[in-house]
Design a protein around this motif. Structure first.
Motif, mmCIF file in Angstrom:
data_model
loop_
_atom_site.group_PDB
_atom_site.id
_atom_site.type_symbol
_atom_site.label_atom_id
_atom_site.label_comp_id
_atom_site.label_asym_id
_atom_site.label_seq_id
_atom_site.Cartn_x
_atom_site.Cartn_y
_atom_site.Cartn_z
ATOM 1 N N TRP A 201 0.699 -1.099 0.184
ATOM 2 C CA TRP A 201 -0.019 0.041 -0.010
ATOM 3 C C TRP A 201 0.885 1.217 0.017
ATOM 4 N N LYS A 202 2.143 1.202 0.138
ATOM 5 C CA LYS A 202 3.111 2.286 0.577
ATOM 6 C C LYS A 202 3.249 3.190 -0.753
ATOM 7 N N ARG A 203 3.136 4.503 -0.754
ATOM 8 C CA ARG A 203 3.434 5.553 -1.672
ATOM 9 C C ARG A 203 3.455 6.837 -0.647
ATOM 10 N N SER A 204 4.212 7.899 -1.193
ATOM 11 C CA SER A 204 4.660 8.883 -0.569
ATOM 12 C C SER A 204 3.107 9.841 -0.142
ATOM 13 N N ASN A 205 2.209 9.701 -0.938
ATOM 14 C CA ASN A 205 0.985 10.475 -0.688
ATOM 15 C C ASN A 205 0.023 9.795 0.142
ATOM 16 N N VAL A 206 0.215 8.538 0.746
ATOM 17 C CA VAL A 206 -0.758 7.730 1.347
ATOM 18 C C VAL A 206 -0.189 7.877 2.812
ATOM 19 N N THR A 207 -1.460 8.548 3.504
ATOM 20 C CA THR A 207 -1.238 8.956 4.731
ATOM 21 C C THR A 207 -2.194 8.211 5.973
ATOM 22 N N ASN A 208 -3.323 7.694 5.350
ATOM 23 C CA ASN A 208 -4.269 6.981 6.237
ATOM 24 C C ASN A 208 -4.920 5.862 5.511
ATOM 25 N N GLU A 209 -5.721 5.080 6.086
ATOM 26 C CA GLU A 209 -6.271 3.812 5.557
ATOM 27 C C GLU A 209 -7.000 3.903 4.448
ATOM 28 N N LYS A 210 -7.728 4.736 4.169
ATOM 29 C CA LYS A 210 -8.489 5.119 3.067
ATOM 30 C C LYS A 210 -7.775 5.173 1.670
ATOM 31 N N GLN A 211 -6.813 6.137 1.888
ATOM 32 C CA GLN A 211 -5.791 6.376 0.607
ATOM 33 C C GLN A 211 -5.240 5.071 0.405
ATOM 34 N N ALA A 212 -4.810 4.248 1.471
ATOM 35 C CA ALA A 212 -3.878 2.955 1.100
ATOM 36 C C ALA A 212 -4.722 2.080 0.407
ATOM 37 N N VAL A 213 -6.135 2.022 0.464
ATOM 38 C CA VAL A 213 -7.105 1.203 0.053
ATOM 39 C C VAL A 213 -7.287 1.516 -1.255
ATOM 40 N N ALA A 214 -7.489 2.822 -1.652
ATOM 41 C CA ALA A 214 -7.508 3.638 -2.885
ATOM 42 C C ALA A 214 -6.173 3.300 -3.872
ATOM 43 N N HIS A 215 -5.207 3.378 -3.215
ATOM 44 C CA HIS A 215 -3.715 3.300 -3.796
ATOM 45 C C HIS A 215 -4.040 1.653 -4.425
ATOM 46 N N LEU A 216 -4.299 0.731 -3.673
ATOM 47 C CA LEU A 216 -4.253 -0.583 -4.201
ATOM 48 C C LEU A 216 -5.178 -0.796 -4.978
ATOM 49 N N HIS A 217 -6.564 -0.340 -5.194
ATOM 50 C CA HIS A 217 -7.333 -0.562 -6.096
ATOM 51 C C HIS A 217 -7.008 0.147 -7.436
ATOM 52 N N GLU A 218 -6.256 1.253 -7.382
ATOM 53 C CA GLU A 218 -5.543 1.913 -8.463
ATOM 54 C C GLU A 218 -4.509 0.805 -9.153
ATOM 55 N N LYS A 219 -3.648 0.274 -8.336
ATOM 56 C CA LYS A 219 -2.738 -0.866 -9.100
ATOM 57 C C LYS A 219 -3.527 -1.855 -9.544
ATOM 58 N N ALA A 220 -4.609 -2.487 -8.835
ATOM 59 C CA ALA A 220 -5.279 -3.702 -9.586
ATOM 60 C C ALA A 220 -6.042 -3.083 -10.613
ATOM 61 N N GLU A 221 -6.442 -2.191 -10.844
ATOM 62 C CA GLU A 221 -7.200 -1.863 -12.124
ATOM 63 C C GLU A 221 -6.136 -1.552 -13.293
ATOM 64 N N LYS A 222 -4.900 -0.818 -12.898
ATOM 65 C CA LYS A 222 -3.896 -0.847 -13.981
ATOM 66 C C LYS A 222 -3.295 -2.058 -14.476
ATOM 67 N N ILE A 223 -3.098 -2.959 -13.499
ATOM 68 C CA ILE A 223 -2.670 -4.468 -13.902
ATOM 69 C C ILE A 223 -3.436 -5.152 -14.897
ATOM 70 N N THR A 224 -4.989 -5.157 -14.428
ATOM 71 C CA THR A 224 -6.017 -5.589 -15.064
ATOM 72 C C THR A 224 -6.302 -5.004 -16.495
ATOM 73 N N GLU A 225 -5.976 -3.783 -16.519
ATOM 74 C CA GLU A 225 -6.050 -3.308 -17.814
ATOM 75 C C GLU A 225 -4.810 -3.575 -18.854
#
Length: 305
Positions: A201-225
């Motif tokens: 989940w780690k990225r420079s602008n991830v500072t809370n749980e909601k952002q961590a989850v959003a970041h992971l969903h973004e990665k999943a979507e890009k991989i799937t794409e």
């Protein structure tokens, strides 16, 4: 119970490391060491959920490229003299960096495949490994380097084979090759984080749980794409086998709560109640914890498929 585990000093400070666990405490809301380690275990769970998706994209990409280039250039298309490039100059002392990396990766893959064959045979194997054995041993970076602009031009592999490798719906892009290369680079970097047991989940602008989850969903979507650009059939398989659903379910606030041991347990005292809880789990795509009345104090987890 997890709350009875002795977490410090050895488990957290030494076996996990104080530095690693500190990165979790800065982002995730926890009130105890049990919850903190729970989030750490949630990350391992997320990595495991991503594993089939990452394996799929790597294997699909390399096989699609290898199939197209083998049909055109032969089984050993990666050899210098066979794989042509844009900046070729007769008598040049050095090949371009991407070609050097590709041939170097295949040389290492050849040696690795040869060693594997020796182990299986129980004696030193001096012959040539099969084509598929060599390809399977290549580093993921190989398939990023082959998408370099160095191989784009008249009588070169790109754009000649782009439509054979990327058979799905292409993104709106002025430069399909660069778009694909950049996406492969993104996937490879994330894959390395997963495979090296780093916080997914780690990225420079991830500072809370909601952002961590959003970041992971973004990665999943890009991989799937990326998979969808290569093979619509693979996307159909990932969807119908539940791989994509499992990834998105793992990357959720409710799963974080479950790993913190904070999720509620539903008491099941009738079939009607069981159906109600199961339907709610399906509708929300959640893992729910249940206890069946009249049984021993065992908690079960119910996962929708």
């Amino acid at each position: 119970m997890p709350h009875t585990v002795r977490y410090r000093p050895q488990l957290i400070d030494q076996l996990i490391s104080a530095q690693r666990i500190a990165s979790y405490s800065k982002v995730f809301t926890t009130k105890s060491d049990a919850e903190l380690v729970g989030v750490y275990l949630w990350n391992a769970y997320v990595c495991a959920a991503f594993y089939p998706l990452l394996c799929t994209v790597e294997v699909t990409l390399r096989n699609a490229i290898d199939t197209a280039l083998t049909a055109d250039l032969g089984k050993y298309w990666w050899k210098k003299g066979t794989l042509q490039y844009k900046s070729f100059a007769l008598g040049a002392a050095k090949a371009p960096y991407p070609l050097d990396q590709i041939t170097g990766n295949f040389a290492a893959a050849f040696n690795s495949a040869q060693k594997d064959r020796s182990k299986r045979m129980g004696k030193r194997f001096k012959g040539k490994p099969d084509h598929h054995e060599i390809v399977a041993k290549t580093e993921f970076s190989t398939w990023e380097f082959i998408l370099e602009n160095e191989f784009m031009g008249n009588n070169l592999i790109w754009p000649k084979h782009l439509g054979k490798v990327f058979r799905g719906t292409w993104p709106t892009s002025a430069n399909m090759l660069l778009t694909c290369k950049d996406r492969v680079a993104l996937v490879r970097t994330f894959r390395n984080r997963i495979f090296h047991h780093e916080p997914a989940w780690k990225r420079s602008n991830v500072t809370n749980e909601k952002q961590a989850v959003a970041h992971l969903h973004e990665k999943a979507e890009k991989i799937t794409e990326l998979v969808s650009w290569i093979s619509p059939e693979k996307i159909d398989l990932l969807e119908k086998s539940g791989v994509l659903k499992k990834v998105h379910r793992a990357c959720s606030l409710s799963e974080i709560e479950r790993f913190k041991y904070l999720s509620q347990v539903s008491s099941i005292d009738s079939m009607a109640k069981f159906v109600e809880v199961a339907e709610a789990a399906r509708a929300n795509d959640d893992t729910v914890r249940i206890h069946i009345s009249g049984t021993q104090n065992c908690i079960y987890e119910l996962n929708p498929i």
